[in-house]
Design an enzyme around this catalytic site. Structure first.
Site, short mmCIF file in Angstrom:
data_model
loop_
_atom_site.label_atom_id
_atom_site.label_comp_id
_atom_site.label_asym_id
_atom_site.label_seq_id
_atom_site.Cartn_x
_atom_site.Cartn_y
_atom_site.Cartn_z
N MET A 137 0.65 -1.31 -0.11
CA MET A 137 0.09 0.11 -0.01
C MET A 137 0.95 1.25 0.16
O MET A 137 0.44 2.09 -0.83
CB MET A 137 -0.96 -0.03 1.16
CG MET A 137 -2.27 -0.73 0.82
SD MET A 137 -3.53 0.17 1.78
CE MET A 137 -2.94 1.30 2.91
N TYR A 162 2.26 1.94 -3.38
CA TYR A 162 1.50 2.32 -4.38
C TYR A 162 0.78 3.51 -4.04
O TYR A 162 0.29 4.59 -4.96
CB TYR A 162 0.48 1.19 -4.91
CG TYR A 162 0.98 0.45 -5.81
CD1 TYR A 162 1.58 0.60 -7.03
CD2 TYR A 162 1.33 -0.97 -5.01
CE1 TYR A 162 1.91 -0.46 -7.61
CE2 TYR A 162 2.02 -2.08 -5.94
CZ TYR A 162 2.44 -1.77 -7.30
OH TYR A 162 2.87 -2.71 -7.92
N GLU A 163 0.56 3.85 -2.91
CA GLU A 163 0.00 5.35 -2.47
C GLU A 163 1.00 6.41 -2.66
O GLU A 163 0.70 7.44 -2.87
CB GLU A 163 -0.53 5.23 -0.88
CG GLU A 163 -1.62 4.45 -0.77
CD GLU A 163 -2.91 4.85 -1.50
OE1 GLU A 163 -3.09 6.22 -1.47
OE2 GLU A 163 -3.91 4.27 -2.02
N SER A 164 2.28 6.46 -1.97
CA SER A 164 3.23 7.14 -1.61
C SER A 164 4.50 7.04 -2.24
O SER A 164 5.37 8.25 -2.28
CB SER A 164 3.20 7.88 -0.21
OG SER A 164 3.79 6.75 0.31
N SER A 222 -5.45 1.83 -4.35
CA SER A 222 -4.48 0.84 -4.81
C SER A 222 -4.51 -0.43 -4.36
O SER A 222 -3.77 -1.18 -4.88
CB SER A 222 -3.18 1.87 -4.29
OG SER A 222 -3.00 1.99 -2.82
#
Length: 158
Positions: free
Chosen positions: A51, A54-56, A129
């Protein structure tokens, strides 16, 4: 796109050293620190790594602005309309925190808010994501190359 092969990275450090850096983090460093701070990151260290990637891109200072006027903050991209207060967007502020606190080098509050989201009705599916890139995939690759030898900081966990 999954995790790339990395050289084996040994991670043995107190949690406080994880908290000193701001911006993008090593996935192994992130996983070891998150595991030692929260006992279990989200549902697993692998889930948290996927996570956060893909998020940050593991960037604790990342902010993204949405077409609806809300913004997303920090390593897990927590939304200002639901989880934190940025002083601009009308918010439910379900994590009872200032959004800007998600941008600093201290990620324990990010982890605690993410754990609250995971324990809610939508679970990890609250993140697009997660649904697109992580759910239903073999996440074991995310910790390959990491030695998860974590020392618990007694100041944080007596």
């Amino acid at each position: 796109m999954g995790p790339q092969r990395r050289r084996r990275e040994k991670v043995v450090l107190p949690v406080t050293s994880l908290l000193q850096a701001r911006g993008p983090r090593s996935p192994c460093l992130f996983a070891s620190g998150a595991a030692s701070q929260s006992g279990c990151l989200l549902s697993s260290a692998e889930a948290g790594l996927c996570m956060a990637h893909y998020e940050s891109g593991f960037d604790t200072a990342f902010v993204d602005h949405n077409p609806d006027g809300s913004s997303e903050y920090g390593i897990f991209q927590l939304n200002s309309a639901w989880w934190c207060d940025n002083g601009i967007t009308p918010t439910k502020n379900l994590c009872h925190m200032d959004c800007h606190d998600l941008l600093n080098r201290h990620i324990l509050d990010d982890i605690m808010c993410a754990k609250q989201i995971v324990s809610s009705q939508n679970g990890l599916s609250a993140w697009t994501s997660w649904r697109r890139h992580c759910s239903g995939h073999d996440l074991s690759e995310w910790l390959k190359g990491c030695d998860m030898n974590v020392k618990i900081d007694p100041k944080i966990h007596p």
